[in-house]
Enzyme design. Structure first.
Site, short mmCIF file in Angstrom:
data_model
loop_
_atom_site.label_atom_id
_atom_site.label_comp_id
_atom_site.label_asym_id
_atom_site.label_seq_id
_atom_site.Cartn_x
_atom_site.Cartn_y
_atom_site.Cartn_z
N ARG A 109 -16.12 -22.59 27.42
CA ARG A 109 -17.52 -22.93 27.45
C ARG A 109 -17.92 -23.44 26.31
NH1 ARG A 109 -20.00 -17.39 29.96
NH2 ARG A 109 -18.37 -17.01 27.77
N ASP A 193 -23.96 -23.39 41.45
CA ASP A 193 -24.70 -23.97 40.71
C ASP A 193 -24.08 -24.97 41.33
OD1 ASP A 193 -22.40 -24.09 38.59
OD2 ASP A 193 -23.59 -22.60 37.63
N LYS A 216 -30.52 -23.81 39.73
CA LYS A 216 -30.61 -22.87 39.40
C LYS A 216 -31.16 -23.04 38.14
CE LYS A 216 -26.46 -22.21 36.38
NZ LYS A 216 -25.58 -21.35 36.16
#
Length: 363
Positions: A109, A193, A216
């Protein structure tokens, strides 16, 4: 083909990235092999908590293809062990090739810099693995596809769960629809999302289901802070399924499921490849939050065994906290991939050549 290269292909060796890795043990069992022996030693560091590790490889690896299987747990500590093991195999052991099979790619990430001189740590991890001696990387459902470029395309084998999830949903959805009285035109694919739309669209397109996207907002100044902004699409009286690559705290999935139920959905099933199951200090545990959430079923894999080993333990199975969790065993999948790579075969077409249902089992 020379004697040297033939030996490397015919007889590869299998190593566990860290001691006691149940995924590595499961892959070895599927391959009808034993994990090659490594003795790990720990030494006191110069400061409390600053331990140092040292591997001793207890077999001859010269001119051999060495495959390391690693289910990420204590990331930073284990990364050092991977670097040491790879360097020992390649530099001192003179292995001909090292393949690292790590379904979850650490620091995936952190694939880009958001500002304030943040390092692109996923690129750093790729550089360090290559420097340690890793020749090929195999990962599953990578969070950001540009990470493949950090290695150079010839060094990476990307695996995806799409066909396995399609096979699982093909069996599971009719059961849910019959039990809950849901019609075939009332099934929706709902990405949790906007970033998950691509993966979810692949499933929805094949299964011919409409999309309903959860919107979101994330507060980057706070850890795991997610606010639901509604759903684009109709989910009234629907069976809703969603797919994501990583579930850390679960906040995004829990928010999406709650919003779906608030908008009239009857059943919510979440498919997550890598479940970490974190919780903030002072909060309920991940499984307690899952139990109390609007998610009816969480389907995950044993890519991160530190979580799923707890879920699958006999004592855990007696607790209602774990009733919503289904674990798919990917050791079959990884074993087939390793054999194909070692034999010089491609894995791009393997899903079309091998029955998908033979690549996984429900644990």
């Amino acid at each position: 083909m020379s004697h040297r290269s033939r030996r490397s292909l015919d007889k590869f060796l299998l190593f566990s990235g860290v001691g006691g890795d149940s995924l590595a043990s499961a892959v070895a069992k599927r391959l009808d092999m034993e994990l090659s022996p490594v003795k790990w030693s720990r030494f006191l560091g110069v400061v409390p908590g600053g331990e140092e590790t040292k591997p001793e490889i207890l077999c001859n690896v010269a001119d051999r293809h060495c495959v390391i299987v690693w289910s990420v747990g204590n990331t930073n500590d284990e990364l050092m062990q991977i670097f040491q093991l790879a360097r020992g195999l390649k530099r001192q052991g003179e292995a001909s090739m090292i393949t690292l099979v790590a379904p979850y790619f650490p620091y995936a990430r952190q694939d880009k810099s958001h500002g304030r001189r943040e390092p692109v740590t996923a690129e750093l991890i790729a550089d360090l693995l290559l420097a340690a001696g890793v020749d090929r990387m195999v990962y599953l459902d990578i969070h950001a596809e540009q990470i493949e470029g950090f290695f150079g395309k010839s060094r990476v084998r990307s695996l995806w769960m799409d066909n396995i999830y399609l096979d699982y949903l093909g069996m599971r959805l009719p059961e849910i629809m019959e039990t809950h009285g849901i019609s075939s035109d009332s099934v929706r694919n709902m990405p949790p999302d906007e970033g998950a739309v691509t993966h979810n669209y692949r499933l929805a397109k094949v299964l011919k289901h409409e999309l309903a996207v959860h919107l979101k907002k994330r507060d980057w100044s706070k850890e795991h802070s997610v606010t639901s902004m509604g759903i684009a699409g109709d989910v009234v009286s629907c069976l809703v399924y969603t797919r994501d690559d990583i579930c850390a705290s679960g906040d995004s999935l829990f928010a999406a499921a709650a919003e779906a139920k608030a908008k009239g959905a009857k059943y919510v099933i979440a498919l997550v490849t890598h479940t970490q199951g974190f919780n903030k200090p002072g909060e309920k545990s991940f499984v307690e939050k899952l139990r109390d959430s609007a998610i009816d079923e969480l389907v995950t894999t044993n890519s991160l065994t530190w979580f799923t080993d707890k879920v699958l333990s006999p004592s855990a199975r007696l607790k209602q906290n774990y009733e919503k969790i289904t674990v798919l065993d990917i050791s079959y999948y990884l074993a087939v991939v390793i054999r194909r790579i070692n034999s010089g075969l491609t894995i791009r077409e393997m899903m079309n050549e091998i029955k998908v249902e033979d690549l996984y089992r429900e644990l």
